[in-house]
Design a protein around this motif. Structure first.
Motif, mmCIF file in Angstrom:
data_model
loop_
_atom_site.group_PDB
_atom_site.id
_atom_site.type_symbol
_atom_site.label_atom_id
_atom_site.label_comp_id
_atom_site.label_asym_id
_atom_site.label_seq_id
_atom_site.Cartn_x
_atom_site.Cartn_y
_atom_site.Cartn_z
ATOM 1 N N PHE A 98 0.836 -1.209 0.000
ATOM 2 C CA PHE A 98 0.000 0.000 0.000
ATOM 3 C C PHE A 98 0.867 1.254 0.000
ATOM 4 N N TYR A 99 1.860 1.295 0.883
ATOM 5 C CA TYR A 99 2.686 2.497 1.004
ATOM 6 C C TYR A 99 3.527 2.746 -0.249
ATOM 7 N N THR A 100 3.944 1.684 -0.950
ATOM 8 C CA THR A 100 4.746 1.883 -2.156
ATOM 9 C C THR A 100 3.876 2.131 -3.387
ATOM 10 N N GLU A 101 2.852 1.304 -3.577
ATOM 11 C CA GLU A 101 2.073 1.394 -4.814
ATOM 12 C C GLU A 101 0.995 2.468 -4.793
ATOM 13 N N VAL A 102 0.358 2.676 -3.661
ATOM 14 C CA VAL A 102 -0.725 3.655 -3.593
ATOM 15 C C VAL A 102 -0.194 5.040 -3.211
ATOM 16 N N VAL B 192 10.422 0.654 7.648
ATOM 17 C CA VAL B 192 10.500 2.114 7.649
ATOM 18 C C VAL B 192 10.216 2.594 6.226
ATOM 19 N N MET B 193 9.162 3.388 6.105
ATOM 20 C CA MET B 193 8.733 3.880 4.808
ATOM 21 C C MET B 193 8.981 5.388 4.713
ATOM 22 N N ASP B 194 9.399 5.832 3.556
ATOM 23 C CA ASP B 194 9.521 7.258 3.290
ATOM 24 C C ASP B 194 8.515 7.603 2.202
ATOM 25 N N GLY C 296 3.087 5.916 -3.190
ATOM 26 C CA GLY C 296 4.312 6.279 -3.912
ATOM 27 C C GLY C 296 5.532 6.358 -3.019
ATOM 28 N N GLY C 297 5.502 5.639 -1.912
ATOM 29 C CA GLY C 297 6.612 5.666 -0.964
ATOM 30 C C GLY C 297 7.724 4.690 -1.314
ATOM 31 N N THR C 298 8.756 4.736 -0.502
ATOM 32 C CA THR C 298 9.929 3.885 -0.671
ATOM 33 C C THR C 298 10.214 3.169 0.641
ATOM 34 N N LEU C 299 10.513 1.884 0.538
ATOM 35 C CA LEU C 299 10.929 1.120 1.710
ATOM 36 C C LEU C 299 12.381 1.471 1.994
#
Length: 141
Positions: free
Chosen positions: A21-25, A47-49, A27-30
């Motif tokens: 969710f955090y990366t695809e929706v 940890v997500m940015d 647009g975050g980075t692990l």
């Protein structure tokens, strides 16, 4: 003492789905992913940015003793804590104690990145778990 938002901690049941969710929706980075099996922590952390804002996804690794598991059982998944960076953790603890705010001493620790942290007692913060943290290595460099 000045404080600034450091990150939001989010309790999750399935960390892989949350990372997706955090990366695809969003647009975050692990940024990092690790397990902490220390007593009183017992969680997997991602940890997500998301465009300069940090979120820590927290999944319990022990459903009996993990405080994250207890949190999910009592309140469900979602925001677990809000973390504020302070200049010096020891001074910040003294300051809140002088104001009558208790800390959860069992939560005091240094994580794998050198971040020192402690939780304020949610009974004294209108029910919100507030983390104070500092980065001593960053201050010296």
């Amino acid at each position: 003492m000045e404080k600034r938002l450091d990150h939001i901690g989010v309790a999750v049941r399935l960390i892989e789905e949350s990372i997706t969710f955090y990366t695809e929706v969003l647009g975050g980075t692990l940024i990092d992913r690790y397990r902490n099996e220390a007593e009183g922590v017992e969680s997997e952390i991602a940890v997500m940015d998301v465009h300069g804002s940090r979120t820590e996804l927290l999944m319990p690794t022990n459903n009996t003793t993990s405080p994250i598991a207890r949190f999910i059982k009592q309140k469900g998944k979602g925001v677990h804590h809000v973390a504020y960076e302070v200049e010096n953790l020891d001074d910040a603890i003294e300051e809140v104690h002088a104001q009558g705010i208790r800390t959860l001493e069992w939560s005091r620790r240094t994580n794998k990145h050198g971040r020192r942290l402690i939780y304020l007692n949610p009974a004294d913060t209108d029910g919100t778990i507030i983390e104070y943290c500092d980065y001593p290595d960053k201050q010296e460099g």
